[in-house]
Design an enzyme around this catalytic site. Structure first.
Site, PDB file in Angstrom:
ATOM      1  N   HIS A 121       0.835  -1.210   0.000  1.00 60.40           N
ATOM      2  CA  HIS A 121       0.000   0.000   0.000  1.00 60.40           C
ATOM      3  C   HIS A 121       0.866   1.255   0.000  1.00 60.40           C
ATOM      4  O   HIS A 121       1.722   1.441   0.856  1.00 60.40           O
ATOM      5  CB  HIS A 121      -0.878   0.010   1.250  1.00 60.40           C
ATOM      6  CG  HIS A 121      -1.985  -0.983   1.185  1.00 60.40           C
ATOM      7  ND1 HIS A 121      -3.290  -0.635   0.915  1.00 60.40           N
ATOM      8  CD2 HIS A 121      -1.980  -2.319   1.334  1.00 60.40           C
ATOM      9  CE1 HIS A 121      -4.052  -1.711   0.911  1.00 60.40           C
ATOM     10  NE2 HIS A 121      -3.277  -2.758   1.184  1.00 60.40           N
ATOM     11  N   HIS A 153      -4.160   3.534  -3.139  1.00 63.74           N
ATOM     12  CA  HIS A 153      -3.782   2.453  -2.249  1.00 63.74           C
ATOM     13  C   HIS A 153      -2.601   1.623  -2.725  1.00 63.74           C
ATOM     14  O   HIS A 153      -1.629   1.437  -2.031  1.00 63.74           O
ATOM     15  CB  HIS A 153      -4.977   1.502  -2.028  1.00 63.74           C
ATOM     16  CG  HIS A 153      -5.678   1.815  -0.762  1.00 63.74           C
ATOM     17  ND1 HIS A 153      -5.161   1.477   0.448  1.00 63.74           N
ATOM     18  CD2 HIS A 153      -6.833   2.469  -0.516  1.00 63.74           C
ATOM     19  CE1 HIS A 153      -5.983   1.903   1.400  1.00 63.74           C
ATOM     20  NE2 HIS A 153      -7.004   2.512   0.835  1.00 63.74           N
ATOM     21  N   GLU A 193     -15.456  -8.055  25.094  1.00 66.70           N
ATOM     22  CA  GLU A 193     -14.551  -9.202  25.038  1.00 66.70           C
ATOM     23  C   GLU A 193     -13.453  -9.035  24.001  1.00 66.70           C
ATOM     24  O   GLU A 193     -12.302  -9.408  24.230  1.00 66.70           O
ATOM     25  CB  GLU A 193     -15.342 -10.492  24.744  1.00 66.70           C
ATOM     26  CG  GLU A 193     -16.236 -10.970  25.877  1.00 66.70           C
ATOM     27  CD  GLU A 193     -17.607 -10.297  25.874  1.00 66.70           C
ATOM     28  OE1 GLU A 193     -17.861  -9.444  24.997  1.00 66.70           O
ATOM     29  OE2 GLU A 193     -18.431 -10.632  26.743  1.00 66.70           O
ATOM     30  N   HIS A 226     -25.259 -20.589  25.577  1.00 66.43           N
ATOM     31  CA  HIS A 226     -24.194 -20.547  26.580  1.00 66.43           C
ATOM     32  C   HIS A 226     -23.441 -21.875  26.695  1.00 66.43           C
ATOM     33  O   HIS A 226     -22.581 -22.020  27.555  1.00 66.43           O
ATOM     34  CB  HIS A 226     -24.769 -20.145  27.941  1.00 66.43           C
ATOM     35  CG  HIS A 226     -25.055 -18.678  28.042  1.00 66.43           C
ATOM     36  ND1 HIS A 226     -25.823 -18.012  27.118  1.00 66.43           N
ATOM     37  CD2 HIS A 226     -24.665 -17.740  28.945  1.00 66.43           C
ATOM     38  CE1 HIS A 226     -25.903 -16.734  27.452  1.00 66.43           C
ATOM     39  NE2 HIS A 226     -25.197 -16.540  28.559  1.00 66.43           N
TER      40      HIS A 226
HETATM   41  C1  TPP Z   1     -10.061  -6.708   9.841  1.00 68.35           C
HETATM   42  C2  TPP Z   1      -9.650  -6.303   8.466  1.00 68.35           C
HETATM   43  N1  TPP Z   1     -10.565  -6.227   7.485  1.00 68.35           N
HETATM   44  C3  TPP Z   1     -10.194  -5.902   6.219  1.00 68.35           C
HETATM   45  C4  TPP Z   1      -8.895  -5.649   5.915  1.00 68.35           C
HETATM   46  C5  TPP Z   1      -8.466  -5.339   4.484  1.00 68.35           C
HETATM   47  N2  TPP Z   1      -8.105  -3.913   4.337  1.00 68.35           N
HETATM   48  C6  TPP Z   1      -6.833  -3.506   4.316  1.00 68.35           C
HETATM   49  S1  TPP Z   1      -6.682  -1.841   4.179  1.00 68.35           S
HETATM   50  C7  TPP Z   1      -8.347  -1.651   4.145  1.00 68.35           C
HETATM   51  C8  TPP Z   1      -8.955  -0.263   4.055  1.00 68.35           C
HETATM   52  C9  TPP Z   1      -8.439   0.613   5.100  1.00 68.35           C
HETATM   53  O1  TPP Z   1      -8.971   1.875   5.027  1.00 68.35           O
HETATM   54  P1  TPP Z   1      -8.272   3.039   5.872  1.00 68.35           P
HETATM   55  O2  TPP Z   1      -8.090   2.612   7.250  1.00 68.35           O
HETATM   56  O3  TPP Z   1      -9.064   4.277   5.643  1.00 68.35           O
HETATM   57  O4  TPP Z   1      -6.836   3.141   5.272  1.00 68.35           O
HETATM   58  P2  TPP Z   1      -6.368   4.077   4.077  1.00 68.35           P
HETATM   59  O5  TPP Z   1      -7.406   3.955   3.024  1.00 68.35           O
HETATM   60  O6  TPP Z   1      -6.291   5.439   4.606  1.00 68.35           O
HETATM   61  O7  TPP Z   1      -5.045   3.517   3.700  1.00 68.35           O
HETATM   62  C10 TPP Z   1      -8.991  -2.880   4.211  1.00 68.35           C
HETATM   63  C11 TPP Z   1     -10.468  -3.034   4.170  1.00 68.35           C
HETATM   64  C12 TPP Z   1      -7.962  -5.749   6.973  1.00 68.35           C
HETATM   65  N3  TPP Z   1      -6.667  -5.537   6.777  1.00 68.35           N
HETATM   66  N4  TPP Z   1      -8.369  -6.045   8.226  1.00 68.35           N
END
Ligand code: TPP
Length: 582
Positions: free
Chosen positions: A29, A265, A412, A474
């Site tokens: 990224h 990205h 949790e 549960h």
């Molecule tokens: C729990 C989880 N779900 C999905 C992803 C896949 N993922 C990686 S980056 C991203 C988007 C992140 O958006 P943001 O936090 O706004 O980052 P930015 O676009 O600013 O780089 C996703 C959905 C992940 N890494 N972790």
């Protein structure tokens, strides 16, 4: 050249490193390292963070966590520039197998990486655990004469992290517990992966965090002076409110063709990087280029950092001399516990009778916590049922920052990730508790703990359908089997108090991963009086993971292959050797 100009040049270098690294491996990224470059310059080059690159685990360093782990080149670029042992060769091997610059930051792999991030939201909750650890440490070890812990925890997170439930739970916990040593830098760029963030969110972050007990400041994340001032302000804050710096940034800044959109990205921007680098002021055709001026800036910083460090070291040595007992406690806390010593502190239990392992577990954890002051525990509003409350050890609260019982609330998932934060920090031996069936609510954090080799002890009770009248919601059925599938998670389901003692001691002494204790609600017979091997042998066997509970009492008959079982007919009685092999 003004300080801000020098930091801007450092930001350009960091942008260049990120572009080249992502381009070289054709993945990863780009958006965050480019969009948050000025923030990185202030933190790593402008004194925003206190650290010693030559000793990444210095006790009083500020902890920096990149919760948005997909932007890992942000971290590697700045760690390299700041003088950590992250050489340019490794930056060039970004995302390559066996490099120290993996796709997402991994604890233990890279100097300066405080925790494993990538599953969004985890890092925010880990940071809350670090902040809690810092508060506990300051209250426990600082004296009127000497302050050895006064560091901050700084976490960088994007929209994705803050959308995740685990982060929401954790920031509520941080506000409630007044963790004002915590600074959340929100890379508010209005973009997520698939789309502009407005497609999935519309909350007012400032109002939301203010309502949760945080101070919220909105600023331009590209304005070096504004970022520096805001970080300084947040660090001076001791008003009981953690701080969120809502930094308005442009994702992918530096590649005009994709900046400000989700195209920033990944690889989308790669084809524009050569021209973009030149526009930023990097020499045409250069790769992984760092201007001498930037190197000089960080050389100067290192000299200042060494001075800071030396001053602290003087205080630390004076503190050690004045407080030998506390110093010994800290030394012991930062090393793995002595399993044999821990176990020996638990007296033998009655050979007969019966008890629930949650009850013997409660006695055992209290005994262990008296023997080892590094043990802390918590529960997700179930202390009364999980029985792990540490009597006489206080409840963590703003008014009692030494309290070793953590009231996580019904959170949790954050409980798991905050416990991970405590374990990453390495000053405490954390444990946490809920009903076993709710392990599914903690599971993503358990998985990261196992992956990151974190010593966390899960005290999960009500381990079977024996829960009874609470009904199927549960009653754990597949839960233990599912947990046993997690690599590097030790799952222990002790059958009586002696096994329970060993399971707890083994868990708290384990240095290379988490241990889950599945404990019963209902009474179980004590096995010593049932013709089984004695308590000492059962403790030793439990620590090995399995043992012969009871020897067969008669010679095996040669023709004794058991008849094939059919589901429709009752099972034949088990032979002693089959019944008792545990
Ligand atoms: C729990 C989880 N779900 C999905 C992803 C896949 N993922 C990686 S980056 C991203 C988007 C992140 O958006 P943001 O936090 O706004 O980052 P930015 O676009 O600013 O780089 C996703 C959905 C992940 N890494 N972790």
């Amino acid at each position: 050249m003004s300080v801000d100009r020098r930091l801007a040049t450092a930001a350009t270098a960091a942008r260049g490193l990120a572009m080249d690294a992502v381009h070289a491996c054709s993945s990863g990224h780009l958006g965050l390292p480019l969009g948050a470059a000025e923030i990185g310059a202030v933190l790593f080059g402008g004194g925003g963070l206190r650290f010693d690159p030559k000793d990444p685990r210095w006790l009083n360093r500020d902890r920096f966590i990149l919760s948005a782990g997909h932007g890992s080149m942000f971290l590697y670029g700045w760690l390299h520039l700041a003088g950590y042992d992250v050489p340019l060769e490794q930056v060039k091997k970004f995302r390559a197998l066996h490099s120290i610059t993996p796709g997402h930051p991994e604890f233990h792999e890279t100097p300066g990486v405080e925790c494993t991030t990538g599953p969004l939201g985890q890092g925010v909750a880990n940071a809350v655990g670090f902040a809690l650890s810092g508060k506990l440490a300051a209250a426990t070890y600082n004296t009127a004469e000497h302050t050895i812990f006064d560091h901050h925890v700084v976490v960088l997170a994007g929209d994705g992290c803050l959308q995740e439930g685990v982060a929401r739970e954790a920031v509520a916990f941080a506000g409630h517990n007044q963790l004002d040593n915590l600074i959340l830098i929100y890379d508010a760029n209005n973009v997520t992966l698939d789309a502009m963030a407005k497609v999935t969110q519309s909350e007012d972050a400032r109002a939301l965090f203010s309502a949760l007990g945080w101070d919220a400041i909105v600023l331009d994340g590209h304005d070096i002076n504004a970022v520096r001032t805001a970080v300084k302000l947040a660090k001076r804050n001791d008003n009981g409110r953690p701080t969120i710096l809502i930094c308005k940034t442009e994702i992918g800044r530096g590649i005009a063709e994709v900046a400000g959109t989700q195209k920033a990205h990944g690889e989308g921007g790669a084809k524009f990087i050569e021209a973009s680098k030149v526009k930023l002021g990097l020499p045409a055709g250069s790769h992984f280029y760092v201007h001498d001026e930037v190197r000089a800036l960080f050389t100067e910083r290192q000299a200042a950092q060494q001075k800071d460090r030396a001053a602290w070291e003087q205080t630390f040595q004076a503190w050690r001399q004045a407080n030998p007992a506390l110093a010994a406690q800290l030394d012991a806390a930062t090393k793995p516990a002595d399993e044999a010593k821990l176990l020996a502190s638990v007296s033998e239990f009655a050979p007969d009778g019966k008890s629930a392992t949650r009850n013997s577990g409660g006695e055992i954890i209290n005994t262990l916590a008296n023997a080892d002051p590094a043990i802390v525990t918590g529960s997700a509003d179930l202390f009364g049922s999980t029985k792990n409350y540490l009597k006489g050890k206080g409840d963590y609260a703003p008014s009692d920052q030494k309290g070793k019982n953590i009231w996580f609330g019904i959170r949790e998932h954050a409980m798991g990730a905050i416990s991970n934060g405590l374990a990453y920090d390495g000053l405490w031996r954390p444990s946490c508790a809920t009903f076993l069936v709710f392990a599914d609510y903690v599971r993503p954090s358990i998985r990261v703990a196992a992956l990151s080799k974190l010593p966390v002890v899960y005290v999960f009770t009500h381990d079977s359908v024996g829960v009874g009248e609470d009904g199927p919601t549960h009653q754990p059925v597949e839960t233990v089997s599912g947990l046993r599938l997690i690599p590097n998670l030790d799952v222990m389901r002790p059958a009586d108090p002696e096994e329970c003692a060993a399971a707890f001691a083994g868990g708290f002494a384990r240095a290379d991963g988490p241990t889950l204790l599945a404990l019963s609600r209902q009474d179980l017979p004590h096995l010593t009086a049932m013709g089984c091997v004695d308590g000492a042998a059962r403790r030793a066997g439990t620590l090995k993971g399995g043992y012969v509970l009871k020897k067969e009492s008669a010679a095996l008959e040669p023709s004794s292959s058991p008849p094939a079982r059919k589901c429709s007919t009752p099972s034949p009685p088990l032979r002693a050797s089959q019944a008792c092999a545990s």
